[in-house]
Design a protein around this motif. Structure first.
Motif, PDB file in Angstrom:
ATOM      1  N   UNK A 163       0.754  -1.262  -0.003  1.00 46.13           N
ATOM      2  CA  UNK A 163      -0.079  -0.014   0.066  1.00 46.13           C
ATOM      3  C   UNK A 163       0.972   1.107   0.033  1.00 46.13           C
ATOM      4  N   UNK A 164       2.092   1.078   0.378  1.00 47.45           N
ATOM      5  CA  UNK A 164       2.820   2.223   0.406  1.00 47.45           C
ATOM      6  C   UNK A 164       3.754   2.654  -0.906  1.00 47.45           C
ATOM      7  N   UNK A 165       3.395   1.666  -2.018  1.00 46.20           N
ATOM      8  CA  UNK A 165       3.999   1.950  -3.386  1.00 46.20           C
ATOM      9  C   UNK A 165       3.073   2.767  -4.000  1.00 46.20           C
ATOM     10  N   UNK A 166       3.487   3.897  -4.819  1.00 50.28           N
ATOM     11  CA  UNK A 166       2.551   4.937  -5.462  1.00 50.28           C
ATOM     12  C   UNK A 166       1.893   4.277  -6.578  1.00 50.28           C
ATOM     13  N   UNK A 167       0.686   4.472  -6.806  1.00 49.94           N
ATOM     14  CA  UNK A 167      -0.238   4.070  -7.847  1.00 49.94           C
ATOM     15  C   UNK A 167      -0.396   5.034  -8.710  1.00 49.94           C
TER      16      UNK A 167
END
Length: 247
Positions: A163-167
């Motif tokens: 969830x801490x990876x940019x989308x």
């Protein structure tokens, strides 16, 4: 006087636009946000709005080297002894103490470009720094309590997971700051021009090109630009000759 006022308005609009553009260092729509950051570097959006919304922390009983902690992303929670508005809570074995409030949470990047969220406690004495680490190989998002840093007032947490990876979100066709500034300046100029024409038509009876407000000023701009360009070119070409005495 009207010309001076107009130029002053233009300068104010431009300076304000520049100030807005450079105010947000980390997130496009503001660095003060508890849940979401659309990164200014264009890498995407990080959304941590999966925290508990029932006044309880998603992550609790986090064992640190000194105390036990709790953390809830995005939404505020309350302790069982009445501390409210929390993002992070500590317990030293004798009682609870707040180490970060959701209100005022700010997204930041350090000198190496690593992303973190800074939370301040209600008394402004303690802070919590939640370091964000993208890890798309994990199946869950986890928090590790690192305890205080060498200031003894800042509590550090490492928050990692997919969830801490940019989308990268699809383009929403929103206007950029530059476009908004251009539209604002154009609107101001249009109002100035129309108001000036109406004033000169009704008050002075002007016709034709004489309806243009501050006509002499605007007609002089091409010449001023030309003179400025010539000045710059001549300054670049100018080389002072050496001053030699006659023998």
């Amino acid at each position: 006087m009207v010309t001076t006022d107009l130029l002053f308005c233009f300068i104010i609009v431009i300076v304000s636009s520049i100030k807005i553009a450079y105010t947000h260092k980390t997130c496009r729509h503001g660095d003060i946000d508890t849940c979401r950051c659309d990164l200014v570097n264009g890498s995407g959006v990080i959304d941590i709005s999966f925290g508990n919304q029932d006044e309880t922390p998603l992550y609790k009983d986090l064992k640190g080297p000194d105390n036990t902690y709790a953390y809830n992303p995005c939404y505020a929670f309350s302790s069982d002894d009445g501390i409210t508005g929390l993002a992070a809570l500590g317990n030293d074995g004798y009682g609870n103490f707040g180490v970060g409030q959701q209100k005022g949470a700010s997204w930041n990047t350090d000198e190496s470009g690593s992303l973190f969220i800074l939370y301040s406690s209600g008394d402004k004495y303690f802070n919590s720094t939640v370091n964000l680490f993208c890890d798309d190989q994990k199946t869950s998002n986890d928090v590790i309590a690192q305890g205080t840093d060498n200031t003894y007032t800042n509590y550090v947490f490492d928050f990692s997971g997919p969830a801490l990876c940019p989308i990268v979100a699809p383009e929403d066709n929103k206007l950029s700051i530059g476009s908004i500034s251009l539209i604002s300046i154009s609107a101001i100029f249009f109002v100035y021009l129309v108001s000036g024409i109406i004033y000169k038509k009704t008050r002075t009876g002007a016709t034709g090109t004489d309806l243009i407000p501050n006509k002499n000023f605007w007609s002089s701009i091409p010449g001023l630009i030309k003179d400025g360009a010539k000045f710059l070119v001549n300054r670049c070409k100018y080389r002072p000759e050496a001053d030699y005495d006659n023998i």
